[in-house]
Design an enzyme around this catalytic site. Structure first.
Site, short mmCIF file in Angstrom:
data_model
loop_
_atom_site.label_atom_id
_atom_site.label_comp_id
_atom_site.label_asym_id
_atom_site.label_seq_id
_atom_site.Cartn_x
_atom_site.Cartn_y
_atom_site.Cartn_z
N ASP A 171 0.80 -1.23 0.00
CA ASP A 171 0.00 0.00 0.00
C ASP A 171 0.84 1.29 0.00
O ASP A 171 0.32 2.36 -0.31
CB ASP A 171 -0.94 0.04 1.22
CG ASP A 171 -2.10 -0.93 1.07
OD1 ASP A 171 -2.15 -1.65 0.05
OD2 ASP A 171 -2.95 -0.98 1.99
N MET A 227 -5.64 -2.82 -5.18
CA MET A 227 -5.59 -2.81 -3.71
C MET A 227 -5.19 -1.42 -3.18
O MET A 227 -4.77 -0.55 -3.94
CB MET A 227 -4.64 -3.88 -3.20
CG MET A 227 -5.30 -5.23 -3.05
SD MET A 227 -4.23 -6.38 -2.17
CE MET A 227 -5.43 -7.67 -1.81
N GLY A 263 -2.03 4.69 -18.60
CA GLY A 263 -2.79 5.64 -19.42
C GLY A 263 -4.29 5.51 -19.24
O GLY A 263 -5.05 5.55 -20.21
N ALA A 264 -4.72 5.35 -17.99
CA ALA A 264 -6.15 5.16 -17.73
C ALA A 264 -6.94 6.43 -18.02
O ALA A 264 -6.41 7.54 -17.93
CB ALA A 264 -6.35 4.76 -16.27
N LYS A 275 -11.42 7.92 -28.51
CA LYS A 275 -10.89 6.76 -27.83
C LYS A 275 -12.14 5.95 -27.52
O LYS A 275 -12.97 6.38 -26.73
CB LYS A 275 -10.21 7.25 -26.53
CG LYS A 275 -9.08 6.41 -26.06
CD LYS A 275 -8.40 7.13 -24.92
CE LYS A 275 -7.91 6.14 -23.90
NZ LYS A 275 -7.51 6.77 -22.66
N GLU A 297 -9.30 0.31 -3.86
CA GLU A 297 -10.34 -0.40 -3.10
C GLU A 297 -10.92 0.47 -1.98
O GLU A 297 -12.08 0.35 -1.63
CB GLU A 297 -9.82 -1.74 -2.55
CG GLU A 297 -8.80 -1.61 -1.45
CD GLU A 297 -8.44 -2.95 -0.80
OE1 GLU A 297 -7.26 -3.15 -0.51
OE2 GLU A 297 -9.33 -3.78 -0.57
N GLN A 335 -1.95 -9.00 -6.79
CA GLN A 335 -0.99 -7.90 -6.64
C GLN A 335 0.00 -8.13 -5.50
O GLN A 335 1.00 -7.42 -5.38
CB GLN A 335 -1.74 -6.58 -6.34
CG GLN A 335 -2.63 -6.13 -7.47
CD GLN A 335 -3.73 -5.20 -6.99
OE1 GLN A 335 -3.61 -4.00 -7.09
NE2 GLN A 335 -4.81 -5.75 -6.47
O1 F6P Z 1 -1.27 -5.56 2.73
C1 F6P Z 1 -2.06 -4.56 2.30
C2 F6P Z 1 -3.32 -5.12 1.70
O2 F6P Z 1 -3.03 -5.91 0.57
C3 F6P Z 1 -4.36 -4.07 1.38
O3 F6P Z 1 -4.13 -3.45 0.14
C4 F6P Z 1 -5.62 -4.86 1.43
O4 F6P Z 1 -6.72 -4.03 1.74
C5 F6P Z 1 -5.37 -5.83 2.55
O5 F6P Z 1 -3.96 -5.96 2.66
C6 F6P Z 1 -5.97 -7.20 2.36
O6 F6P Z 1 -5.65 -7.96 3.46
P1 F6P Z 1 -5.98 -9.51 3.61
O7 F6P Z 1 -5.06 -10.25 2.68
O8 F6P Z 1 -5.70 -9.82 5.03
O9 F6P Z 1 -7.41 -9.67 3.22
#
Ligand code: F6P
Length: 340
Positions: free
Chosen positions: A145, A187, A203-204, A231, A240, A272
């Site tokens: 994060d 995430m 390029g979103a 486009k 998220e 990710q």
């Molecule tokens: O480690 C950070 C993270 O990947 C966040 O981006 C995500 O909200 C959270 O952990 C998810 O955690 P878990 O794998 O415990 O559900």
């Protein structure tokens, strides 16, 4: 690498204070954690320190799941994602009783200091343990994060962004073929760093992050502007933790407002968090591991190591988790202009 140096005498003096250290990984795993473990053990061995590995984060500290680490343990792991020490989000460590047991287990092995590799929850736990008990710790910032105050980059962030960009490129192919709009959720529990960097690199057409209030009207306007420029497909990157809502709900609202378009959504999720760390994350992990051991030997206590503008920094656990670190509005503005 610049750092706060100490004299040879001081190093020798402090070396006698720290003889046995322990290391663990905790919270969400992040690519590069293994490279950090390797760097800590190699540096510690160089200075003749004994290193213990604690398995399964704070849970392993409480369950006494602790073992001596030899070089063979981490051989052939610099390129591996995940963590060979395993990880956990420990509920037991949130209690004072749990932390007391953990402390007693460390003391029973004469462990003088602990190096923790993790994010927000990990450093919060480190702050509690060190304020309640006579134990010193050094934190290594590691979370995809990138939301820890006191360092520009956390281990795993660069890999997560690159993984997401690779997938968004693939989604772009199919979005382009079908003239569709795709919502892609990445995430970032409370943070838009991944989303912003993925949007810039892929390029979103639009970006939705917690650090900026975006209304559905604004999102529709941004998308329409992008679509008007011939486009014929759209990519929207959403963190998220954004305030607009669930990705599936946003997709429904967009469908009502832009009915002529087929709208699909994809949640990238834990993909990710895995995979081989990028060179950037491996190098960063190596530096953090090295500096964490050196910090202990130089008498630093209960701080997180970091690099801000390429300068070595030390931040208290409390500041690292409570002070706000956010992507710049400047970068968000660039992503918006380049997307439309
Ligand atoms: O480690 C950070 C993270 O990947 C966040 O981006 C995500 O909200 C959270 O952990 C998810 O955690 P878990 O794998 O415990 O559900």
């Amino acid at each position: 690498m610049p750092h706060q140096s100490v004299g040879f005498y001081n190093i020798i003096q402090n070396m006698s204070e720290i003889r046995r250290i322990a290391i663990f990984t905790s919270g969400g795993d992040a690519p590069g954690m293994n490279a950090a473990i390797r760097a800590v053990v190699r540096t510690a061995n160089h200075y003749d320190l004994i290193v213990y590995g604690i398995n399964r984060g704070y849970d392993g500290m409480i369950d006494d799941d602790i073992e001596l680490l030899q070089d063979e343990f981490f051989r052939n792991t610099i390129q591996r994602g995940g963590t060979i020490l395993k990880s956990a989000r420990s509920e037991k460590f949130k209690t004072a009783e749990g932390r007391l047991i953990a402390y007693e287990n460390l003391k029973a092995r004469d462990i003088d200091a602990v190096i923790s590799i993790g994010g927000n929850g990990t450093l919060t736990g480190a702050g509690l343990l060190t304020s309640e008990h006579d134990m010193c710790m050094i934190g290594i910032p590691s979370t995809i994060d990138n939301d820890l105050f006191g360092t520009d980059f956390t281990i795993g962030f660069d890999t997560a962004v690159n993984t997401a960009v690779e997938i968004v490129d693939k989604i772009r192919d199919t979005a382009d073929s079908h003239n569709r709009i795709f919502l892609i959720e990445v995430m970032g529990r409370d943070s838009g760093y991944i989303a912003l960097n993925v949007a810039l690199a892929s390029g979103a057409s639009a970006l939705v992050v917690p650090e900026k209030n975006t209304s559905i009207d604004q999102l529709v306007a941004d998308l329409k502007k992008s679509l008007r420029r011939k486009k014929l497909f759209g990519l929207v990157i959403l963190a998220e933790g954004n305030q607009l809502g669930e990705t599936s709900d946003i997709a429904k609202l967009l469908k009502e407002r832009i009915p002529e378009y087929d709208i699909r959504s994809t949640i990238l999720g834990h993909i990710q968090r895995g995979g081989s760390p990028t060179a950037h994350d491996r190098i960063l992990a190596g530096k953090y591991g090295y500096e964490a051991v050196k910090a202990l030997m130089e008498g630093k206590r209960n701080v997180m190591v970091g690099f801000v503008n390429n300068q070595l920094t030390f931040t208290s656990f409390l500041d690292a988790v409570t002070k706000i670190k956010q992507p710049s509005q400047y970068d968000i503005g660039i992503a918006e202009i380049l997307g439309r």
